[in-house]
Design a protein around this motif. Structure first.
Motif, PDB file in Angstrom:
ATOM      1  N   LEU A  37       0.826  -1.204   0.000  1.00 23.58           N
ATOM      2  CA  LEU A  37       0.000   0.000   0.000  1.00 23.58           C
ATOM      3  C   LEU A  37       0.863   1.258   0.000  1.00 23.58           C
ATOM      4  O   LEU A  37       0.494   2.280  -0.579  1.00 23.58           O
ATOM      5  CB  LEU A  37      -0.938   0.002   1.207  1.00 23.58           C
ATOM      6  N   LYS A  38       2.032   1.176   0.629  1.00 23.61           N
ATOM      7  CA  LYS A  38       2.915   2.337   0.740  1.00 23.61           C
ATOM      8  C   LYS A  38       4.033   2.334  -0.312  1.00 23.61           C
ATOM      9  O   LYS A  38       4.893   3.215  -0.284  1.00 23.61           O
ATOM     10  CB  LYS A  38       3.530   2.382   2.140  1.00 23.61           C
ATOM     11  N   SER A  39       4.008   1.389  -1.208  1.00 16.51           N
ATOM     12  CA  SER A  39       5.070   1.278  -2.196  1.00 16.51           C
ATOM     13  C   SER A  39       5.034   2.446  -3.176  1.00 16.51           C
ATOM     14  O   SER A  39       3.966   2.907  -3.596  1.00 16.51           O
ATOM     15  CB  SER A  39       4.939  -0.034  -2.967  1.00 16.51           C
ATOM     16  N   THR A  40       6.208   2.899  -3.562  1.00 21.42           N
ATOM     17  CA  THR A  40       6.325   3.951  -4.581  1.00 21.42           C
ATOM     18  C   THR A  40       6.370   3.372  -5.991  1.00 21.42           C
ATOM     19  O   THR A  40       6.495   4.123  -6.954  1.00 21.42           O
ATOM     20  CB  THR A  40       7.590   4.785  -4.331  1.00 21.42           C
ATOM     21  N   ASP A  41       6.269   2.046  -6.119  1.00 22.54           N
ATOM     22  CA  ASP A  41       6.366   1.376  -7.418  1.00 22.54           C
ATOM     23  C   ASP A  41       5.064   0.674  -7.774  1.00 22.54           C
ATOM     24  O   ASP A  41       4.234   0.360  -6.907  1.00 22.54           O
ATOM     25  CB  ASP A  41       7.492   0.337  -7.397  1.00 22.54           C
ATOM     26  N   ALA A  42       4.894   0.392  -9.076  1.00 29.25           N
ATOM     27  CA  ALA A  42       3.812  -0.454  -9.550  1.00 29.25           C
ATOM     28  C   ALA A  42       4.241  -1.909  -9.376  1.00 29.25           C
ATOM     29  O   ALA A  42       5.211  -2.350 -10.001  1.00 29.25           O
ATOM     30  CB  ALA A  42       3.505  -0.160 -11.011  1.00 29.25           C
ATOM     31  N   VAL A  43       3.561  -2.651  -8.514  1.00 30.18           N
ATOM     32  CA  VAL A  43       3.990  -4.005  -8.173  1.00 30.18           C
ATOM     33  C   VAL A  43       2.834  -4.992  -8.315  1.00 30.18           C
ATOM     34  O   VAL A  43       1.660  -4.644  -8.177  1.00 30.18           O
ATOM     35  CB  VAL A  43       4.558  -4.080  -6.734  1.00 30.18           C
ATOM     36  N   GLU A  44       3.193  -6.234  -8.598  1.00 27.06           N
ATOM     37  CA  GLU A  44       2.280  -7.369  -8.533  1.00 27.06           C
ATOM     38  C   GLU A  44       2.913  -8.399  -7.606  1.00 27.06           C
ATOM     39  O   GLU A  44       4.103  -8.700  -7.746  1.00 27.06           O
ATOM     40  CB  GLU A  44       2.063  -7.998  -9.911  1.00 27.06           C
ATOM     41  N   ILE A  45       2.133  -8.935  -6.664  1.00 24.97           N
ATOM     42  CA  ILE A  45       2.647  -9.920  -5.719  1.00 24.97           C
ATOM     43  C   ILE A  45       1.769 -11.168  -5.786  1.00 24.97           C
ATOM     44  O   ILE A  45       0.544 -11.089  -5.646  1.00 24.97           O
ATOM     45  CB  ILE A  45       2.663  -9.361  -4.276  1.00 24.97           C
ATOM     46  N   ILE A 130       8.019  -6.084 -10.298  1.00 24.12           N
ATOM     47  CA  ILE A 130       8.172  -4.653 -10.032  1.00 24.12           C
ATOM     48  C   ILE A 130       8.438  -3.983 -11.366  1.00 24.12           C
ATOM     49  O   ILE A 130       9.484  -4.167 -11.980  1.00 24.12           O
ATOM     50  CB  ILE A 130       9.321  -4.398  -9.039  1.00 24.12           C
ATOM     51  N   LYS A 131       7.470  -3.207 -11.842  1.00 27.77           N
ATOM     52  CA  LYS A 131       7.507  -2.677 -13.207  1.00 27.77           C
ATOM     53  C   LYS A 131       8.169  -1.305 -13.257  1.00 27.77           C
ATOM     54  O   LYS A 131       7.909  -0.443 -12.425  1.00 27.77           O
ATOM     55  CB  LYS A 131       6.093  -2.644 -13.776  1.00 27.77           C
ATOM     56  N   SER A 132       9.050  -1.143 -14.279  1.00 29.61           N
ATOM     57  CA  SER A 132       9.807   0.099 -14.505  1.00 29.61           C
ATOM     58  C   SER A 132      10.620   0.508 -13.283  1.00 29.61           C
ATOM     59  O   SER A 132      10.818   1.687 -13.014  1.00 29.61           O
ATOM     60  CB  SER A 132       8.865   1.239 -14.915  1.00 29.61           C
ATOM     61  N   SER A 133      11.092  -0.471 -12.540  1.00 33.96           N
ATOM     62  CA  SER A 133      11.923  -0.202 -11.368  1.00 33.96           C
ATOM     63  C   SER A 133      12.806  -1.423 -11.131  1.00 33.96           C
ATOM     64  O   SER A 133      12.684  -2.427 -11.815  1.00 33.96           O
ATOM     65  CB  SER A 133      11.043   0.083 -10.153  1.00 33.96           C
ATOM     66  N   GLY A 134      13.728  -1.314 -10.165  1.00 35.54           N
ATOM     67  CA  GLY A 134      14.626  -2.417  -9.852  1.00 35.54           C
ATOM     68  C   GLY A 134      16.045  -2.208 -10.325  1.00 35.54           C
ATOM     69  O   GLY A 134      16.918  -3.028 -10.045  1.00 35.54           O
ATOM     70  N   ILE A 135      16.314  -1.100 -11.035  1.00 35.65           N
ATOM     71  CA  ILE A 135      17.652  -0.882 -11.587  1.00 35.65           C
ATOM     72  C   ILE A 135      18.690  -0.644 -10.498  1.00 35.65           C
ATOM     73  O   ILE A 135      19.835  -1.080 -10.605  1.00 35.65           O
ATOM     74  CB  ILE A 135      17.642   0.296 -12.597  1.00 35.65           C
ATOM     75  N   GLY A 393      10.899   8.051  -6.013  1.00 38.07           N
ATOM     76  CA  GLY A 393       9.501   7.682  -5.871  1.00 38.07           C
ATOM     77  C   GLY A 393       8.828   8.375  -4.709  1.00 38.07           C
ATOM     78  O   GLY A 393       9.477   8.766  -3.728  1.00 38.07           O
ATOM     79  N   TYR A 394       7.523   8.524  -4.827  1.00 36.66           N
ATOM     80  CA  TYR A 394       6.737   9.151  -3.755  1.00 36.66           C
ATOM     81  C   TYR A 394       5.406   8.425  -3.632  1.00 36.66           C
ATOM     82  O   TYR A 394       4.762   8.085  -4.640  1.00 36.66           O
ATOM     83  CB  TYR A 394       6.490  10.624  -4.046  1.00 36.66           C
ATOM     84  N   PHE A 440       8.528   6.930 -16.370  1.00 34.78           N
ATOM     85  CA  PHE A 440       7.664   7.745 -15.522  1.00 34.78           C
ATOM     86  C   PHE A 440       6.367   6.967 -15.267  1.00 34.78           C
ATOM     87  O   PHE A 440       5.721   6.523 -16.228  1.00 34.78           O
ATOM     88  CB  PHE A 440       7.338   9.084 -16.189  1.00 34.78           C
ATOM     89  N   THR A 441       5.994   6.819 -14.008  1.00 32.69           N
ATOM     90  CA  THR A 441       4.794   6.058 -13.648  1.00 32.69           C
ATOM     91  C   THR A 441       4.013   6.795 -12.573  1.00 32.69           C
ATOM     92  O   THR A 441       4.600   7.324 -11.621  1.00 32.69           O
ATOM     93  CB  THR A 441       5.161   4.661 -13.119  1.00 32.69           C
ATOM     94  N   VAL A 442       2.690   6.845 -12.717  1.00 32.15           N
ATOM     95  CA  VAL A 442       1.800   7.309 -11.652  1.00 32.15           C
ATOM     96  C   VAL A 442       0.754   6.217 -11.442  1.00 32.15           C
ATOM     97  O   VAL A 442       0.350   5.535 -12.407  1.00 32.15           O
ATOM     98  CB  VAL A 442       1.123   8.650 -11.983  1.00 32.15           C
ATOM     99  N   GLY A 443       0.337   6.022 -10.195  1.00 27.50           N
ATOM    100  CA  GLY A 443      -0.600   4.944  -9.934  1.00 27.50           C
ATOM    101  C   GLY A 443      -1.446   5.152  -8.707  1.00 27.50           C
ATOM    102  O   GLY A 443      -1.199   6.043  -7.884  1.00 27.50           O
ATOM    103  N   PHE A 444      -2.447   4.294  -8.579  1.00 24.92           N
ATOM    104  CA  PHE A 444      -3.398   4.358  -7.474  1.00 24.92           C
ATOM    105  C   PHE A 444      -3.635   2.957  -6.944  1.00 24.92           C
ATOM    106  O   PHE A 444      -3.818   2.009  -7.729  1.00 24.92           O
ATOM    107  CB  PHE A 444      -4.718   4.972  -7.955  1.00 24.92           C
ATOM    108  N   ASN A 445      -3.618   2.794  -5.623  1.00 28.52           N
ATOM    109  CA  ASN A 445      -3.898   1.520  -4.964  1.00 28.52           C
ATOM    110  C   ASN A 445      -5.165   1.645  -4.123  1.00 28.52           C
ATOM    111  O   ASN A 445      -5.331   2.631  -3.391  1.00 28.52           O
ATOM    112  CB  ASN A 445      -2.742   1.111  -4.045  1.00 28.52           C
ATOM    113  N   TYR A 446      -6.030   0.651  -4.213  1.00 32.52           N
ATOM    114  CA  TYR A 446      -7.228   0.593  -3.376  1.00 32.52           C
ATOM    115  C   TYR A 446      -7.326  -0.828  -2.841  1.00 32.52           C
ATOM    116  O   TYR A 446      -7.725  -1.750  -3.554  1.00 32.52           O
ATOM    117  CB  TYR A 446      -8.470   0.955  -4.192  1.00 32.52           C
ATOM    118  N   LEU A 447      -6.913  -1.019  -1.606  1.00 33.38           N
ATOM    119  CA  LEU A 447      -6.805  -2.350  -1.011  1.00 33.38           C
ATOM    120  C   LEU A 447      -7.748  -2.463   0.167  1.00 33.38           C
ATOM    121  O   LEU A 447      -7.552  -1.822   1.209  1.00 33.38           O
ATOM    122  CB  LEU A 447      -5.362  -2.617  -0.567  1.00 33.38           C
TER     123      LEU A 447
END
Length: 633
Positions: A37-45, A130-135, A393-394, A440-447
């Protein structure tokens, strides 16, 4: 055909997976463990339970059916498939994805895809995309992002056995034991298949076999110190058919074909050892050091052998506090490739830092990586690259259910050895620039306890995207770079528990991949679409719990049409057909025993990989079925 597709969609809309309460998960494979929920990245777990319910034969199948990633057999080789997400294409996308197992990188120094068949699904605790991140933590090869696999360390004990059509037979096990100061786990799998396609006029089939096993031990001699060691091996042997013309493909996808260069056989072996330790200098500071040695051998058609030897060392100093977390790391890698014509090495040294700051509802991530990469040949012709990676990230968390995030990363991918050196002579063929991307990525989480919704929008600007120019006249083909390109898209993931018996999981990805500036051999590709990238990728997994013991599930997979892999001019007569597959499974669980059955490609959809006109590799082109049991000891 349309009626079958509509029927599958209708069934999908009313059948869903057994319900459980959804809780926020933690991203454990990154340098700093973070609540999703607090991640600054677009993730799938994906958890062990998700993988278990899918009843897949390998991780490629799970990724293809359940995640935003695409898996395609590498010119027919189903044990070494090509992965893609975020629009890098089924041709070279896999080289832009960093893959680790328990933190150890498994990407190769040549163009051989990552061997995910070597990991038994039964041994996996969780899988994180972890998409567009991990470098910053992973380094070279993370333009599209990272896939991190974490294996089990618990005290579970289970065996799985199944058999099916086309002579498929599989047996796997996981045995774990954990105490206060000591844990040990072992897993293994043996799989074979008679094949689904003929490879010659004698009606021999594309047989395959796989054997893999691993052992992991950890010991805490004192409270502040963990010692760990592991060993693993994999043995694969697969024969696969060559391409078909369009007429042959339409007439009978099972045939060997009369106009290609015949079937191929590849034996691929890996052996790996790893040692490491973690030492807590205080309740907030820890030191981690892990080393690994891996040897690989590839034998192609019994006449061409390539040997690999990889040595790596990963170290990090970590500080974790309620307001601030920081990691400083140093990585070393030395890879050697030897065959009858070549003796090549890839050496990298990298220094990185990454930190997160927690300010009430805000999480801020900052990180950077410096990596020096050298390619060396026996003849003394070399290439050296100095590369930089950045992650910013923010995340703003509104409450326990909703958060908004934005991130930027600068990533890179260096050339593979076989893009730089000629296989027949081992000579240096020319400089291929490393590709670099700004993401560049912007996203929204609703958990919530009943719904896990994730939405992200992204834009990627690239310079020197690496590709192979396939000259139609075969005179000027070479590895080179696309001067400028860009990608943008939308990712939607939703897992919705409708009630105690009904739930639905949807993964939808929209992407556009455009060549902004590139010309080759008189052809101007500027404004063209990158071939091998489907604009629409839809996967829906749905099921119905018949009772407390029995569940029924159905998965629908669809990828839209695209240009053939070599069609950079976007003018071939034949396009890559849309990919369609409907899979249905049923399982019955009673105490420690689970019985299951699964039918893949229920409606016998014909699928193939188009390389160019009249060069089609059939894949998942017929209905198959398996049935078996899982026993927890």
């Amino acid at each position: 055909m349309k009626k079958k597709i509509l029927l599958s969609i209708f069934i999908s809309s009313i059948l869903v997976a057994q319900s459980i309460e959804l809780k926020p998960l933690s991203i454990t494979s990154t340098a700093i463990t973070t609540d999703e929920l607090k991640s600054t990245d677009a993730v799938e777990i994906y958890t062990a339970e998700d993988i278990q319910k899918a009843h897949v034969q390998n991780i490629y199948e799970f990724l293809n059916q359940q995640s935003s990633a695409t898996a395609t057999p590498s010119f027919g080789n189903s044990f070494m498939q090509k992965l893609d997400f975020r629009g890098y294409g089924i041709g070279d996308g896999y080289q832009n994805i960093l893959i680790t197992i328990n933190g150890k990188k498994i990407n190769n120094i040549d163009m051989t895809p990552q061997l995910l068949s070597a990991i038994s699904p039964a041994s996996i605790q969780r899988l994180e995309i972890i998409k567009s991140s991990g470098i910053v933590k992973g380094g070279d090869g993370a333009n599209a992002g990272a896939i991190n696999i974490i294996t089990k360390k618990d005290s579970a004990k289970e065996i799985t056995v199944y058999s099916g059509t086309q002579g498929t037979a599989d047996g796997s096990f996981y045995l774990g034991h954990s105490e206060e100061r000591f844990s040990i786990s072992s897993s293994g799998e043996a799989q074979r298949g008679d094949g689904s396609r003929y490879i010659n006029s004698a009606q021999d089939k594309d047989e395959s076999s796989l054997k893999t096993a691993s052992l992991n031990i950890s010991y805490n001699p004192i409270d502040t110190l963990e010692l760990r060691a592991g060993a693993s091996f994999a043995r694969t042997d697969i024969t696969y058919g060559s391409f078909l013309t369009l007429d042959e493909y339409n007439d009978d996808t099972k045939q060997a074909g009369g106009t290609n260069w015949g079937a191929a056989n590849q034996k691929y072996d890996t052996d790996a050892l790893n040692l490491g330790f973690s030492y807590n200098l205080s309740d907030k500071i820890s030191l981690n050091i892990d080393g690994a040695k891996e040897k690989k051998k590839s034998v192609y058609n019994s006449i061409s052998q390539t040997d690999y030897e990889y040595d790596s060392l990963n170290s990090s100093l970590n500080y974790i506090d309620t307001l601030f977390s920081f990691t400083l790391g140093y990585d070393i890698f030395d890879g050697n490739l030897v065959n009858t014509k070549s003796d090549l090495r890839k050496i990298s040294n990298a220094l990185y830092f990454i930190n997160e700051i927690y300010l009430g509802s805000s999480t801020i991530k900052m990180g950077a990586r410096y990596e020096d990469i050298s390619f060396k040949s026996k003849s003394g012709e070399d290439q050296d690259d100095t590369l930089y990676g950045v992650e910013l990230g923010y995340n703003y968390t509104f409450d326990r259910e909703k958060s908004l995030f934005a991130n930027y990363s600068h990533a890179y991918q260096s050339s593979s050895l076989d893009r730089l050196f000629d296989w027949s002579s081992g000579a240096f063929t020319g400089y291929v620039k490393p590709s670099e991307s700004d993401n560049f990525t912007v996203g929204f989480n609703y958990l919530t306890p009943m719904n896990r919704l994730k939405i992200s929008l992204y834009y990627i600007s690239l310079e020197d995207e690496i590709y192979y120019y396939a000259d139609p006249t075969y005179q000027s083909s070479r590895n080179t770079n696309i001067d400028k390109s860009y990608k943008y898209g939308l990712d939607i993931y939703d897992k919705w528990l409708i009630d105690e018996a009904l739930s639905v999981v949807l993964n939808y990805n929209y992407v556009q991949a455009v060549i902004d500036k590139e010309s080759e051999n008189g052809d101007d590709y500027s404004g063209n679409k990158l071939p091998g990238v489907s604009n629409h990728n839809i996967k829906a997994t749905l099921a119905y719990s018949l009772n407390k013991n029995t569940s029924l599930a159905l998965t629908q997979t669809y990828r839209s049409k695209t240009y053939a892999i070599n069609d950079f001019n976007n003018n071939f007569a034949q396009k890559q057909d849309a990919y369609k597959s409907s899979d249905i499974s049923i399982s019955y669980t009673k105490e420690r025993l689970e019985l299951f059955a699964k039918i893949s490609n229920l409606f016998n959809q014909k699928n193939g990989l188009w390389v160019e006109d009249n060069a089609i590799y059939p894949m998942n082109f017929t209905t198959t079925a398996i049935a078996g049991f899982k026993l927890k000891i």
